[in-house]
Design an enzyme around this catalytic site. Structure first.
Site, mmCIF file in Angstrom:
data_model
loop_
_atom_site.group_PDB
_atom_site.id
_atom_site.type_symbol
_atom_site.label_atom_id
_atom_site.label_comp_id
_atom_site.label_asym_id
_atom_site.label_seq_id
_atom_site.Cartn_x
_atom_site.Cartn_y
_atom_site.Cartn_z
ATOM 1 C CD GLN A 294 3.940 52.904 43.684
ATOM 2 O OE1 GLN A 294 4.160 53.322 44.817
ATOM 3 N NE2 GLN A 294 4.893 52.522 42.852
ATOM 4 C CB CYS B 17 2.013 61.420 44.788
ATOM 5 S SG CYS B 17 3.719 61.497 44.233
ATOM 6 C CG HIS B 18 4.801 57.283 44.103
ATOM 7 N ND1 HIS B 18 5.173 58.595 43.908
ATOM 8 C CD2 HIS B 18 5.634 56.543 43.342
ATOM 9 C CE1 HIS B 18 6.194 58.651 43.073
ATOM 10 N NE2 HIS B 18 6.503 57.417 42.710
ATOM 11 N N GLY B 19 0.246 57.119 45.776
ATOM 12 C CA GLY B 19 -0.858 56.438 46.452
ATOM 13 C C GLY B 19 -1.626 55.519 45.522
#
Length: 193
Positions: A123, A119-121
Site C-alpha cells: 500500500q 503483506c499490506h506494505g
C-alpha cells in the site's frame, strides 16, 4: 560482506511477525537495522498486531507486543540508509497518508536501493507511485491496489516471494524464509551453509 544500514518503517498495529522477524534476522546476520515511526522518537514503541490464518475468509487479528523504536523518524536522513523494509499489518494504511513517509519511500524507489515490502506494505509502494510497470505481490486483498497503481499483481502461495529489480515483495509472514533470503541477495549478503 560489508554491513548495510537498513531502515524499518513501522507504525501502530504493524503486523508483529513482519516487524520483529526481519528486525532480528537482519541484525543477526550483521546488518544495522533502525526502526522508525512518524511522530515517535527512539525508545518509544508501537503496538503490534498478530495476524493469523485460521480458516476464515480473511486473517484474524490479535494484540501483539510493544515494538521499541531505535531511531526518531523526524531525524533520519534516507540517504544514510542502504535499504528499506516495509512490514504489513494496518500501519501502511494510515502511514500512506503522511507526505514525509511517501517522500522517504520515493527516495528508495528513485535511488534503486533495495526495498522489501510484505503483506499490506505494498500500500505504501502504491501510494508513493512506485508500482507503475512493476511486478509485485502482496496480501491478496491489496492486489487491486497494486493493479490500480499501474503494477502487475502476481498471485502466489503465502510462502512465496517475488523479485522485480530492487524490489522484493511477499504475501504475508509465512513467506519470511523466501522473502528475507531474496532481500539478502539484493543486499549482497552471502550466507555460507
Amino acid at each position: 560482506m560489508s554491513a548495510k544500514k537498513i531502515l524499518l518503517l513501522v507504525g501502530d498495529f504493524v503486523e508483529d511477525y513482519e516487524a520483529m522477524v526481519p528486525f532480528q534476522a537482519l541484525r543477526m546476520v550483521g546488518h544495522q537495522v533502525e526502526a522508525v515511526c512518524p511522530g515517535k522518537r527512539a525508545g518509544e514503541s508501537v503496538k503490534t498486531a498478530v495476524h493469523d490464518f485460521e480458516g476464515d475468509q480473511t486473517y484474524s487479528e490479535k494484540p501483539g507486543h510493544r515494538f521499541t523504536l531505535t531511531a526518531s523518524f523526524e531525524e533520519i536522513l534516507p540517504s544514510h540508509y542502504d535499504a528499506l523494509v516495509i512490514p504489513g499489518g494496518r500501519a501502511p494504511e494510515y502511514l500512506r497518508l503522511n507526505s514525509a513517509v511517501l517522500d522517504l519511500v520515493r527516495h528508495f524507489l528513485k535511488s534503486g536501493k533495495p526495498i522489501a515490502a510484505i503483506c499490506h506494505g505494498a500500500q505504501l509502494l502504491a501510494a508513493a507511485g512506485g508500482l507503475t510497470g512493476r511486478r509485485a505481490t502482496a496480501y491478496p486483498a491489496v492486489g487491486p491496489e497494486v493493479s490500480a497503481a499501474g503494477g502487475s499483481f502476481v498471485e502466489m502461495p503465502p510462502t512465496g516471494a517475488l523479485v522485480d529489480g530492487n524490489l522484493v515483495t511477499a504475501p504475508a509472514w509465512p513467506a519470511h524464509p523466501e522473502w528475507l533470503a531474496r532481500f539478502l541477495e539484493l543486499l549482497g549478503t552471502r550466507m555460507i551453509p
